[in-house]
Motif scaffolding. Structure first.
Motif, PDB file in Angstrom:
ATOM      1  N   LYS A   1      -4.483  74.815  67.445  1.00 21.69           N
ATOM      2  CA  LYS A   1      -5.181  74.812  68.720  1.00 21.69           C
ATOM      3  C   LYS A   1      -6.694  74.925  68.503  1.00 21.69           C
ATOM      4  N   PRO A   2      -7.329  73.873  67.971  1.00 18.78           N
ATOM      5  CA  PRO A   2      -8.776  73.959  67.791  1.00 18.78           C
ATOM      6  C   PRO A   2      -9.485  73.944  69.144  1.00 18.78           C
ATOM      7  N   ARG A   3     -10.679  74.545  69.187  1.00 17.92           N
ATOM      8  CA  ARG A   3     -11.409  74.618  70.450  1.00 17.92           C
ATOM      9  C   ARG A   3     -11.815  73.222  70.910  1.00 17.92           C
ATOM     10  N   THR A   4     -12.249  72.383  70.006  1.00 12.36           N
ATOM     11  CA  THR A   4     -12.678  71.030  70.379  1.00 12.36           C
ATOM     12  C   THR A   4     -12.508  70.104  69.197  1.00 12.36           C
ATOM     13  N   THR A   5     -12.101  68.862  69.461  1.00  8.33           N
ATOM     14  CA  THR A   5     -11.926  67.910  68.373  1.00  8.33           C
ATOM     15  C   THR A   5     -13.251  67.466  67.787  1.00  8.33           C
ATOM     16  N   ASN A   6     -14.355  67.759  68.450  1.00  5.01           N
ATOM     17  CA  ASN A   6     -15.662  67.364  67.920  1.00  5.01           C
ATOM     18  C   ASN A   6     -15.971  68.067  66.600  1.00  5.01           C
ATOM     19  N   LYS A   7     -15.372  69.265  66.385  1.00  5.36           N
ATOM     20  CA  LYS A   7     -15.660  70.024  65.181  1.00  5.36           C
ATOM     21  C   LYS A   7     -14.646  69.778  64.073  1.00  5.36           C
ATOM     22  N   ILE A   8     -13.712  68.898  64.293  1.00  9.37           N
ATOM     23  CA  ILE A   8     -12.712  68.586  63.272  1.00  9.37           C
ATOM     24  C   ILE A   8     -13.299  67.557  62.317  1.00  9.37           C
ATOM     25  N   ASP A   9     -13.350  67.900  61.034  1.00  5.23           N
ATOM     26  CA  ASP A   9     -13.845  66.971  60.024  1.00  5.23           C
ATOM     27  C   ASP A   9     -12.866  66.933  58.855  1.00  5.23           C
ATOM     28  N   LYS A  10     -13.208  66.175  57.825  1.00  7.32           N
ATOM     29  CA  LYS A  10     -12.329  66.025  56.670  1.00  7.32           C
ATOM     30  C   LYS A  10     -12.066  67.364  55.987  1.00  7.32           C
ATOM     31  N   LYS A  11     -13.082  68.208  55.931  1.00  9.05           N
ATOM     32  CA  LYS A  11     -12.922  69.505  55.276  1.00  9.05           C
ATOM     33  C   LYS A  11     -11.897  70.363  56.015  1.00  9.05           C
ATOM     34  N   TYR A  12     -11.959  70.326  57.348  1.00  7.95           N
ATOM     35  CA  TYR A  12     -11.009  71.100  58.160  1.00  7.95           C
ATOM     36  C   TYR A  12      -9.584  70.575  57.956  1.00  7.95           C
ATOM     37  N   ILE A  13      -9.442  69.261  57.966  1.00 10.34           N
ATOM     38  CA  ILE A  13      -8.118  68.652  57.791  1.00 10.34           C
ATOM     39  C   ILE A  13      -7.596  68.891  56.378  1.00 10.34           C
ATOM     40  N   GLN A  14      -8.500  68.830  55.391  1.00 14.68           N
ATOM     41  CA  GLN A  14      -8.112  69.096  53.996  1.00 14.68           C
ATOM     42  C   GLN A  14      -7.509  70.495  53.869  1.00 14.68           C
ATOM     43  N   LYS A  15      -8.113  71.461  54.562  1.00 12.06           N
ATOM     44  CA  LYS A  15      -7.613  72.832  54.507  1.00 12.06           C
ATOM     45  C   LYS A  15      -6.222  72.941  55.113  1.00 12.06           C
ATOM     46  N   ILE A  16      -6.004  72.234  56.223  1.00 12.33           N
ATOM     47  CA  ILE A  16      -4.669  72.243  56.842  1.00 12.33           C
ATOM     48  C   ILE A  16      -3.644  71.666  55.868  1.00 12.33           C
ATOM     49  N   CYS A  17      -3.970  70.533  55.235  1.00 14.34           N
ATOM     50  CA  CYS A  17      -3.044  69.886  54.285  1.00 14.34           C
ATOM     51  C   CYS A  17      -2.700  70.825  53.136  1.00 14.34           C
ATOM     52  N   GLN A  18      -3.696  71.566  52.650  1.00 17.47           N
ATOM     53  CA  GLN A  18      -3.460  72.489  51.550  1.00 17.47           C
ATOM     54  C   GLN A  18      -2.635  73.688  51.993  1.00 17.47           C
ATOM     55  N   ASN A  19      -2.963  74.248  53.156  1.00 15.05           N
ATOM     56  CA  ASN A  19      -2.226  75.414  53.649  1.00 15.05           C
ATOM     57  C   ASN A  19      -0.763  75.100  53.927  1.00 15.05           C
ATOM     58  N   GLU A  20      -0.515  73.890  54.445  1.00 21.08           N
ATOM     59  CA  GLU A  20       0.860  73.489  54.775  1.00 21.08           C
ATOM     60  C   GLU A  20       1.581  72.839  53.599  1.00 21.08           C
ATOM     61  N   LYS A  21       0.880  72.745  52.437  1.00 22.85           N
ATOM     62  CA  LYS A  21       1.456  72.146  51.229  1.00 22.85           C
ATOM     63  C   LYS A  21       1.944  70.714  51.489  1.00 22.85           C
ATOM     64  N   LEU A  22       1.157  69.965  52.251  1.00 16.16           N
ATOM     65  CA  LEU A  22       1.467  68.560  52.501  1.00 16.16           C
ATOM     66  C   LEU A  22       1.151  67.738  51.259  1.00 16.16           C
ATOM     67  N   GLN A  23       1.849  66.621  51.099  1.00 18.24           N
ATOM     68  CA  GLN A  23       1.727  65.809  49.883  1.00 18.24           C
ATOM     69  C   GLN A  23       0.660  64.727  49.994  1.00 18.24           C
ATOM     70  N   TYR A  24      -0.217  64.809  50.987  1.00 19.64           N
ATOM     71  CA  TYR A  24      -1.272  63.820  51.149  1.00 19.64           C
ATOM     72  C   TYR A  24      -2.568  64.508  51.574  1.00 19.64           C
ATOM     73  N   ARG A  25      -3.682  63.774  51.518  1.00 19.13           N
ATOM     74  CA  ARG A  25      -4.987  64.324  51.827  1.00 19.13           C
ATOM     75  C   ARG A  25      -5.770  63.351  52.711  1.00 19.13           C
ATOM     76  N   PRO A  26      -6.742  63.872  53.497  1.00 21.02           N
ATOM     77  CA  PRO A  26      -7.531  62.986  54.359  1.00 21.02           C
ATOM     78  C   PRO A  26      -8.489  62.115  53.537  1.00 21.02           C
ATOM     79  N   TYR A  27      -8.610  60.864  53.941  1.00 22.03           N
ATOM     80  CA  TYR A  27      -9.525  59.932  53.265  1.00 22.03           C
ATOM     81  C   TYR A  27     -10.735  59.605  54.139  1.00 22.03           C
ATOM     82  N   ALA A  28     -10.492  59.353  55.429  1.00 26.81           N
ATOM     83  CA  ALA A  28     -11.601  59.028  56.330  1.00 26.81           C
ATOM     84  C   ALA A  28     -11.158  59.228  57.771  1.00 26.81           C
TER      85      ALA A  28
END
Length: 392
Positions: free
Chosen positions: A117-144
């Motif tokens: 539940k992020p406050r606004t999608t304007n603050k979502i960037d690759k770094k934020y998504i990368q952290k989610i992928c790592q925390n959830e142990k997903l097998q892929y990473r954000p590219y763009a």
């Protein structure tokens, strides 16, 4: 804490509310805020009433006051003793589950029940998504991240499946359930199944399933197939390949290589086995041209001679019978025939006209080819006899 201090229903409320519903919502709110591990707190929900939602369609929504009695661990947004006035119930709980905690500070915001539940999608960037992928142990990473006219698209990279994309808004709500590589994984599985059919039925000299050649059209999934005989690239559904061995080449769609379709259906118990069956190496005359042929024919009766059965089957086309084997079942006979046909694919007689039903089992007639076919047939006959003796 008395009913006078914390009345269930707001005595000054203008709208009528039901006591039973208010009691249920009160319990759900108090339990949800107590169990939220970000800043668990003991609260009292009271003064239930209804007020306009303020949306385009003005409709009354239930609301209540929330009194903060105690924080069990870390401090929240408001101090102990503070009362949040006229807070909408639906912004705290929905269907009995917590959707928003008014006590949580921005620093404490994180995943709740698998939904970000992020406050606004304007603050979502690759770094934020990368952290989610790592925390959830997903097998892929954000590219763009791509900006669209109405929404954002996130492109992901997978070390095995390459690149794929997803709607950022949909993915961010549930990253553990929205898999951007779902279709690619399905495509890989379809390719694998199609290749197994080709291999299991010894059709790899005839067809090749193209890697990555999966596409969807009008709700139907097709794989790309290359016909090695005619140099034609076409497409076929996985169902047609698995069930009917149809690869959709326009030049050989009617050909039943090595009688594989009948054998395929016998193995799947989709047709009746005709019982005792003869397999033979013969010399036929088709339109005045002599050709070798491996063929089978149902014996219908164990008392009939093999030669008589083959003469009835092939009529005036039959010139000579070199050798034959009588099998207990049609399946056995067709499996032996397939072995012979696969071993002699390179000498198939393409001069036999298309209207002749057994054209794919015909082999060019030369002395060298005849000796080769007779040697193969004799070896197979000996192996079959030994196997039958061993089974008794």
């Amino acid at each position: 804490m008395t009913e006078e201090n914390y009345p269930l229903i707001d005595p000054d409320g203008e709208k009528v509310v039901r006591e039973k519903v208010c009691l249920k919502k009160k319990e759900e709110i108090e339990k949800a805020l107590l169990e939220d591990d970000r800043c668990p707190a003991r609260v009292i929900a009271f003064n239930f009433s209804s007020r306009e939602s303020g949306g385009k369609i003005a409709s009354p929504k239930p609301c209540c006051d929330i009194a903060i009695l105690e924080y069990l661990e870390r401090e929240g947004k408001f101090p102990v003793g503070y009362i949040i006035k006229k807070h909408y119930v639906h912004s705290v709980i929905q269907k009995g589950g917590l959707v928003g905690n008014p006590l949580v500070t921005y620093a404490l915001r994180r995943k709740i029940k698998g939904v970000y539940k992020p406050r606004t999608t304007n603050k979502i960037d690759k770094k934020y998504i990368q952290k989610i992928c790592q925390n959830e142990k997903l097998q892929y990473r954000p590219y763009a991240i791509k900006e669209g006219k109405t929404s954002k698209t996130i492109i992901f990279w997978h070390p095995e499946h390459g690149y794929s994309q997803a709607n950022l808004k949909h993915w961010i709500k549930s990253p553990t359930t929205v898999d951007p590589f779902r279709n690619l994984k399905k495509d890989k599985e379809i390719i694998r199944r199609a290749k197994l059919v080709v291999f299991d039925n010894q059709l790899h000299d005839n067809y090749e399933v193209v890697d990555g050649g999966v596409f969807r059209e009008s709700g139907v999934t097709r794989v790309t197939v290359f016909c090695k005989q005619h140099g034609i690239k076409t497409s076929a559904t996985i169902n047609n390949i698995e069930v009917g061995l149809w690869f959709n080449c326009p030049e050989c769609s009617s050909d039943d290589f090595e009688n594989i379709r009948r054998l395929h259906n016998l193995r799947r118990d989709e047709v009746d086995d005709r019982g005792s069956t003869i397999i033979a190496l013969m010399l036929l005359s088709v339109n005045g041209n002599e050709t070798l042929k491996f063929g089978i024919s149902s014996s219908r009766s164990n008392s009939d001679e093999d030669d008589d059965i083959l003469k009835k089957r092939y009529g005036n086309n039959l010139v000579k019978i070199f050798d034959s084997i009588r099998c207990d079942s049609e399946l056995e006979a067709r499996e032996l025939e397939q072995e012979l046909l696969v071993e002699t694919r390179d000498i198939r007689n393409y001069s036999v006209p298309d209207e002749f039903a057994g054209k794919t089992e015909c082999r060019s007639y030369t002395t060298k080819n005849l000796n080769r076919c007779m040697r193969l047939f004799s070896d197979l006959k000996a192996e079959y006899g030994a196997a039958k003796s061993g089974s008794r």
